[in-house]
Scaffold this motif. Structure first.
Motif, mmCIF file in Angstrom:
data_model
loop_
_atom_site.group_PDB
_atom_site.id
_atom_site.type_symbol
_atom_site.label_atom_id
_atom_site.label_comp_id
_atom_site.label_asym_id
_atom_site.label_seq_id
_atom_site.Cartn_x
_atom_site.Cartn_y
_atom_site.Cartn_z
ATOM 1 N N GLY A 1 3.255 14.674 18.791
ATOM 2 C CA GLY A 1 1.860 14.982 19.043
ATOM 3 C C GLY A 1 0.987 14.906 17.807
ATOM 4 O O GLY A 1 -0.237 15.079 17.895
ATOM 5 N N ALA A 2 1.607 14.644 16.640
ATOM 6 C CA ALA A 2 0.817 14.505 15.414
ATOM 7 C C ALA A 2 -0.150 13.336 15.574
ATOM 8 O O ALA A 2 0.210 12.275 16.071
ATOM 9 N N THR A 3 -1.382 13.555 15.172
ATOM 10 C CA THR A 3 -2.401 12.514 15.309
ATOM 11 C C THR A 3 -2.391 11.586 14.099
ATOM 12 O O THR A 3 -1.761 11.871 13.068
ATOM 13 N N ALA A 4 -3.118 10.481 14.237
ATOM 14 C CA ALA A 4 -3.247 9.547 13.120
ATOM 15 C C ALA A 4 -3.825 10.253 11.903
ATOM 16 O O ALA A 4 -3.360 10.074 10.767
ATOM 17 N N GLY A 5 -4.841 11.085 12.134
ATOM 18 C CA GLY A 5 -5.458 11.819 11.033
ATOM 19 C C GLY A 5 -4.504 12.796 10.379
ATOM 20 O O GLY A 5 -4.514 12.968 9.151
ATOM 21 N N ASP A 6 -3.665 13.460 11.180
ATOM 22 C CA ASP A 6 -2.677 14.396 10.644
ATOM 23 C C ASP A 6 -1.722 13.687 9.689
ATOM 24 O O ASP A 6 -1.417 14.184 8.591
ATOM 25 N N ILE A 7 -1.250 12.526 10.107
ATOM 26 C CA ILE A 7 -0.256 11.796 9.331
ATOM 27 C C ILE A 7 -0.857 11.254 8.043
ATOM 28 O O ILE A 7 -0.277 11.400 6.956
ATOM 29 N N VAL A 8 -2.018 10.645 8.145
ATOM 30 C CA VAL A 8 -2.676 10.103 6.949
ATOM 31 C C VAL A 8 -2.993 11.227 5.968
ATOM 32 O O VAL A 8 -2.765 11.106 4.757
ATOM 33 N N ALA A 9 -3.508 12.341 6.477
ATOM 34 C CA ALA A 9 -3.860 13.469 5.607
ATOM 35 C C ALA A 9 -2.648 13.978 4.841
ATOM 36 O O ALA A 9 -2.733 14.280 3.642
ATOM 37 N N ARG A 10 -1.510 14.063 5.518
ATOM 38 C CA ARG A 10 -0.287 14.543 4.860
ATOM 39 C C ARG A 10 0.128 13.609 3.725
ATOM 40 O O ARG A 10 0.508 14.054 2.633
ATOM 41 N N MET A 11 0.043 12.311 3.944
ATOM 42 C CA MET A 11 0.464 11.341 2.927
ATOM 43 C C MET A 11 -0.508 11.303 1.748
ATOM 44 O O MET A 11 -0.095 11.152 0.598
ATOM 45 N N VAL A 12 -1.784 11.450 2.037
ATOM 46 C CA VAL A 12 -2.785 11.497 0.967
ATOM 47 C C VAL A 12 -2.611 12.779 0.146
ATOM 48 O O VAL A 12 -2.663 12.752 -1.091
ATOM 49 N N GLU A 13 -2.389 13.890 0.809
ATOM 50 C CA GLU A 13 -2.196 15.157 0.108
ATOM 51 C C GLU A 13 -0.967 15.102 -0.789
ATOM 52 O O GLU A 13 -0.964 15.669 -1.886
ATOM 53 N N GLU A 14 0.073 14.410 -0.320
ATOM 54 C CA GLU A 14 1.281 14.275 -1.140
ATOM 55 C C GLU A 14 0.969 13.496 -2.417
ATOM 56 O O GLU A 14 1.427 13.864 -3.506
#
Length: 239
Positions: free
Chosen positions: A74-87
């Motif tokens: 259920g993770a959204t596109a925004g959720d996934i991108v945000a996690r990778m950018v934050e990393e």
């Protein structure tokens, strides 16, 4: 209850982004692994300011940290991108890179990532580029040219490609760094920007086995290139 407690029964999305992939390729991988449309992911990366950054290129190219990630269904596109950018932001901050230097650091790190394969070479390639930048010498990287032309899987470029002044990523005709990152740099590439090898290298050439040979002068470099070409001709005869 036992089944619920067993971690092997947990349903998760696992996404592996490898070092050196472009933003477009990363989105394609995420789309396939997370069953998200490419359009939704393209929309999610369209405005970098959503994630607290404002790169001069207006693109998140280079800002997704390559690693293995797990997400809940259920993770959204925004959720996934945000996690990778934050990393990536966490990695830059942990390395002591000031926010105003993020873009330049990622741009050089991505270039190193695309040019080197083995850890030791990362620091030597970094030194070559750093030394060239210090004396306003063109970086002359084929990887920057092929990023713009779209021939990213190719190791070489044509004379016309290298002479193309209309390519803003052409580091043969333009001095300094390209406008932005050309891929997602990993930990070693980031570290190599901060701690380049101590040397006077200005040139390097591939040995065609993943490693490189380095030189301080153009005369030394010419000898290394001649030796590389001789090896390549010998291999062709053997085949």
């Amino acid at each position: 209850i036992a089944a619920l407690r067993d971690p092997n029964n947990r349903v998760q999305i696992e996404i592996l982004i490898t070092e050196g992939v472009t933003l477009q390729r990363a989105l394609e991988i995420i789309s396939a692994e997370a069953s998200l449309s490419l359009d939704s992911l393209t929309e999610a990366v369209s405005d970098p300011t959503i994630y607290g950054i404002n790169p001069p290129t207006g693109s998140l190219e280079g800002y997704l940290f390559p690693a293995t990630y797990t997400f809940e269904p259920g993770a959204t596109a925004g959720d996934i991108v945000a996690r990778m950018v934050e990393e990536m932001k966490d990695r830059l901050e942990s390395a002591g890179v000031a926010e105003e230097d993020w873009h330049e650091t990622l741009t050089l790190a991505a270039l190193i990532q695309r040019e080197a394969r083995f850890e030791n070479d990362f620091y030597r390639v970094s030194r070559v580029f750093t030394n060239r930048l210090d004396v306003s010498m063109p970086l002359q990287s084929d990887a920057t040219i092929t990023y713009w032309t779209g021939e990213y899987g190719s190791a070489g470029t044509s004379d016309a490609d290298r002479a193309d002044e209309g390519n803003p990523y052409n580091t043969y005709v333009r001095t300094g760094l390209p406008p932005g990152p050309i891929a997602s740099p990993g930990r070693d590439a980031l570290r190599a920007v901060i701690e380049p090898d101590e040397a006077s290298y200005l040139f390097f050439v591939s040995r065609n086995d993943g490693t490189h040979i380095f030189a301080n002068t153009y005369r030394e470099h010419e000898k290394n290139v001649d030796e590389f070409q001789r090896r390549r001709r010998r291999r062709r005869r053997v085949r």
